[in-house]
Design a protein around this motif. Sequence first.
Motif, PDB file in Angstrom:
ATOM      1  N   TYR A  56      38.331  37.084   9.204  1.00 23.36           N
ATOM      2  CA  TYR A  56      38.756  35.584   9.082  1.00 23.36           C
ATOM      3  C   TYR A  56      37.858  34.824  10.153  1.00 23.36           C
ATOM      4  CZ  TYR A  56      41.205  31.269  10.177  1.00 23.36           C
ATOM      5  OH  TYR A  56      41.679  29.989  10.209  1.00 23.36           O
ATOM      6  N   GLY A  57      37.839  35.452  11.321  1.00 24.14           N
ATOM      7  CA  GLY A  57      37.006  34.636  12.115  1.00 24.14           C
ATOM      8  C   GLY A  57      35.445  34.401  11.636  1.00 24.14           C
ATOM      9  N   TRP A  58      34.562  35.377  11.031  1.00 25.16           N
ATOM     10  CA  TRP A  58      33.580  35.277  10.355  1.00 25.16           C
ATOM     11  C   TRP A  58      33.482  34.325   9.335  1.00 25.16           C
ATOM     12  CZ3 TRP A  58      28.791  35.994  11.400  1.00 25.16           C
ATOM     13  CH2 TRP A  58      27.713  35.981  10.332  1.00 25.16           C
ATOM     14  N   PHE A  59      34.438  34.313   8.486  1.00 24.37           N
ATOM     15  CA  PHE A  59      34.272  33.479   7.229  1.00 24.37           C
ATOM     16  C   PHE A  59      34.797  32.002   7.644  1.00 24.37           C
ATOM     17  CE2 PHE A  59      34.356  37.687   5.221  1.00 24.37           C
ATOM     18  CZ  PHE A  59      33.204  37.605   4.450  1.00 24.37           C
ATOM     19  N   SER A  60      35.640  31.769   8.561  1.00 23.24           N
ATOM     20  CA  SER A  60      36.162  30.554   8.911  1.00 23.24           C
ATOM     21  C   SER A  60      35.169  29.919   9.822  1.00 23.24           C
ATOM     22  CB  SER A  60      37.303  30.622   9.482  1.00 23.24           C
ATOM     23  OG  SER A  60      37.428  31.305  10.846  1.00 23.24           O
ATOM     24  N   GLY A  61      34.150  30.703  10.612  1.00 24.75           N
ATOM     25  CA  GLY A  61      33.518  30.104  11.638  1.00 24.75           C
ATOM     26  C   GLY A  61      34.288  29.953  12.842  1.00 24.75           C
ATOM     27  N   GLU A  62      35.283  30.438  13.026  1.00 23.10           N
ATOM     28  CA  GLU A  62      36.071  30.540  14.243  1.00 23.10           C
ATOM     29  C   GLU A  62      35.980  31.835  14.916  1.00 23.10           C
ATOM     30  OE1 GLU A  62      40.119  29.090  14.002  1.00 23.10           O
ATOM     31  OE2 GLU A  62      39.684  27.843  11.865  1.00 23.10           O
ATOM     32  N   TYR A  63      34.796  31.724  15.649  1.00 17.63           N
ATOM     33  CA  TYR A  63      34.192  33.258  16.235  1.00 17.63           C
ATOM     34  C   TYR A  63      35.112  33.648  17.380  1.00 17.63           C
ATOM     35  CZ  TYR A  63      30.467  31.794  13.160  1.00 17.63           C
ATOM     36  OH  TYR A  63      29.485  31.273  12.108  1.00 17.63           O
ATOM     37  N   SER A  64      36.067  32.845  17.932  1.00 19.09           N
ATOM     38  CA  SER A  64      36.737  33.260  18.997  1.00 19.09           C
ATOM     39  C   SER A  64      37.590  34.502  18.393  1.00 19.09           C
ATOM     40  CB  SER A  64      37.729  32.480  19.593  1.00 19.09           C
ATOM     41  OG  SER A  64      36.803  31.210  20.018  1.00 19.09           O
ATOM     42  N   TYR A  65      37.817  34.463  17.290  1.00 20.59           N
ATOM     43  CA  TYR A  65      38.817  35.532  16.689  1.00 20.59           C
ATOM     44  C   TYR A  65      37.749  36.742  16.764  1.00 20.59           C
ATOM     45  CZ  TYR A  65      42.175  32.540  15.122  1.00 20.59           C
ATOM     46  OH  TYR A  65      43.477  31.673  14.885  1.00 20.59           O
ATOM     47  N   GLY A  66      36.705  36.905  16.935  1.00 20.42           N
ATOM     48  CA  GLY A  66      36.119  38.081  17.522  1.00 20.42           C
ATOM     49  C   GLY A  66      36.421  38.702  18.575  1.00 20.42           C
ATOM     50  N   ARG A  67      37.267  38.232  19.244  1.00 18.39           N
ATOM     51  CA  ARG A  67      37.617  39.138  20.468  1.00 18.39           C
ATOM     52  C   ARG A  67      38.637  40.256  20.073  1.00 18.39           C
ATOM     53  NH1 ARG A  67      36.887  35.805  25.243  1.00 18.39           N
ATOM     54  NH2 ARG A  67      37.934  37.517  26.372  1.00 18.39           N
ATOM     55  N   ILE A  68      39.180  40.090  18.871  1.00 14.54           N
ATOM     56  CA  ILE A  68      39.861  41.236  18.264  1.00 14.54           C
ATOM     57  C   ILE A  68      39.080  42.609  18.271  1.00 14.54           C
ATOM     58  CG2 ILE A  68      39.174  41.222  15.626  1.00 14.54           C
ATOM     59  CD1 ILE A  68      42.679  41.610  17.024  1.00 14.54           C
ATOM     60  N   PHE A  69      37.763  42.379  18.509  1.00 10.94           N
ATOM     61  CA  PHE A  69      36.884  43.738  18.442  1.00 10.94           C
ATOM     62  C   PHE A  69      37.314  44.723  19.653  1.00 10.94           C
ATOM     63  CE2 PHE A  69      33.994  41.507  15.666  1.00 10.94           C
ATOM     64  CZ  PHE A  69      34.031  42.505  14.662  1.00 10.94           C
ATOM     65  N   GLY A  70      38.008  44.210  20.793  1.00  5.10           N
ATOM     66  CA  GLY A  70      38.380  44.846  21.739  1.00  5.10           C
ATOM     67  C   GLY A  70      39.527  45.710  21.512  1.00  5.10           C
ATOM     68  N   LEU A  71      40.246  45.610  20.646  1.00  2.00           N
ATOM     69  CA  LEU A  71      41.096  46.490  20.435  1.00  2.00           C
ATOM     70  C   LEU A  71      41.078  46.975  18.805  1.00  2.00           C
ATOM     71  CD1 LEU A  71      44.344  44.755  21.766  1.00  2.00           C
ATOM     72  CD2 LEU A  71      43.211  46.909  22.508  1.00  2.00           C
ATOM     73  N   LEU A  72      40.268  46.354  18.105  1.00  2.00           N
ATOM     74  CA  LEU A  72      40.167  46.926  16.756  1.00  2.00           C
ATOM     75  C   LEU A  72      39.513  48.210  16.571  1.00  2.00           C
ATOM     76  CD1 LEU A  72      38.374  44.870  13.779  1.00  2.00           C
ATOM     77  CD2 LEU A  72      37.446  47.043  14.159  1.00  2.00           C
ATOM     78  N   LEU A  73      38.770  48.788  17.557  1.00  2.00           N
ATOM     79  CA  LEU A  73      37.992  50.053  17.579  1.00  2.00           C
ATOM     80  C   LEU A  73      39.251  51.108  18.095  1.00  2.00           C
ATOM     81  CD1 LEU A  73      34.664  49.433  19.482  1.00  2.00           C
ATOM     82  CD2 LEU A  73      35.524  49.083  16.945  1.00  2.00           C
ATOM     83  N   VAL A  74      40.328  50.713  18.598  1.00  2.47           N
ATOM     84  CA  VAL A  74      41.302  51.881  19.035  1.00  2.47           C
ATOM     85  C   VAL A  74      41.830  52.715  17.966  1.00  2.47           C
ATOM     86  CG1 VAL A  74      43.670  51.853  20.016  1.00  2.47           C
ATOM     87  CG2 VAL A  74      41.999  50.391  20.878  1.00  2.47           C
ATOM     88  N   PRO A  75      42.181  52.303  16.824  1.00  6.20           N
ATOM     89  CA  PRO A  75      42.591  53.073  15.793  1.00  6.20           C
ATOM     90  C   PRO A  75      41.523  54.026  15.339  1.00  6.20           C
ATOM     91  CG  PRO A  75      43.184  50.865  15.027  1.00  6.20           C
ATOM     92  CD  PRO A  75      42.480  50.664  16.287  1.00  6.20           C
TER      93      PRO A  75
END
Length: 508
Positions: free
Chosen positions: A320-339
């Motif tokens: 969503y962050g990439w396609f919407s241009g709201e790149y702040s949602y990219g901070r989810i990568f900090g926990l996205l790798l945990v799984p």
Amino acid sequence: MTGVLTTQRDWRIQTYELRRVRRPSPYLILGTLFWLVVALRTWDAVPAADFGQHAAAIERIAADWRHPSNPLLDMSGTGSPYFTPYTVLLGLLSKLTGVPGWQLLKGCGPLNLALVVSGIGAFTRTLSTRRWAPVLALAAFVLLWGPEHKEWSGFLGLQSMTLGLTYPSAFAIGLTFWTWTITARTARRGVGGPWLHTGLGLLLGVILLVHPFTAMGAVIGVAALVLGMQQTPIVAGILGRWALTAAVAFAVAGWWPYFSLSSLLGDPTVDGIHRQLYGDLWQWYGLALAGLPALLYRLRLNPLDPLVLMFAGDCAVAAYGWFSGEYSYGRIFGLLLVPLQFALAVELAEAPPWTLLRTVLAPLAAVAACVGLVAQAGAIVPKRYVPPAVHLQRLNHWPSYQWAQRHVAVGDVVLTDAYGPSHVMPAYGAFLVAPTWPDPSTSAAERKRRASDVRTFLAPTTAPDLRQAIARRYHVRWVMTAPKAPVPPDTSLVATGPRTGERLYRIG
């Protein structure tokens, strides 16, 4: 005779079990050793990067906790999201003890690390009973990022831990692991009274306020654990308890008097900064893909596996962050790798037989971990122990600015356009004319005007009366310039940086 043998056998079994209970777990030993090494390196690190912003917020609370100034600017700080429970608590502690905010913030590094390490161990035990699973999870969490890992707040790879452990985001990540642990245990038992769910709501509310970006992943994780681990049917009573958790979390976030969490939704202030989180996915996060086969295996066994659900939810936020241009949602990568990281650790720690999947995963994980270690070892290996031919990425390359801090008092305004001082000097309580990072509480027009005034002041062709007007407008007392920059008129040289050659001038 048989009774004697049985008694002896029982005694041996009981003795073995007693020794096993008393024997410390591998994670207790290796986790403590890891904490000791990284905590020492964190303590030795000089203030740098975002440290100044958070330390400045602590100083503003210590100066006036009811109506604090903006962390970086000599103006009202009403609505600044940097006044979180984390910084407010440290600010009040600074006010009571007289200890400078930057020293208190630095001391939080080892404490936050203890919270993260213990949280990783506790959460891993909800996924696996194997003794080595938490050790492998910790190793995967700090090493499996990318071959050129980028230091960033909330990205707790080994390299960025040196500075990032002092930030509010590290505290929020530690709380997240413990929140997930309590959620998993509650969902698995299928019971949990109102007080337990109220406590979970308080934890989530604090995470929301301390670091909203981490809170996205925390909430997704809670939902995934409830759906994936709930042993009993999710009936109205269970839904009511989890609704209580959500209500308490939002009530805590809504009650907070320093800023409104809802005002940050859709705010584009920091989107431009966060676009680079999507810039080179392989270089930043590629090594974590070593855990993808393990995660796909869990998906095949159980489509509602909590790690699978967590990964799917985090990926949806990142997309969503990439396609919407709201790149702040990219901070989810900090926990996205945990799984990915934890699925790999749990699978490798499982008991024999040695399956085909583990035969593939073991060398793949070993290679990825070695690449991650080499890429990030500069964070913990002292330079004197590294051969000259070996190049290690180093985070702690910032110079110290204590030579300037000796002259600049808390609350003084420093005019500078230099990268280092504009990041570090606020840590010692100094105000800037133009902010280093955008703060949603300050309008874009105001930030642009201030940056323009700094350039005008430092330009050699600026008329003296205009330069004096700018200094009066912002109550400037100090000017810091690059080594070869022209000497600002009507100033006197006070100090020179021993490493950078930057110069500190007093106005008037």
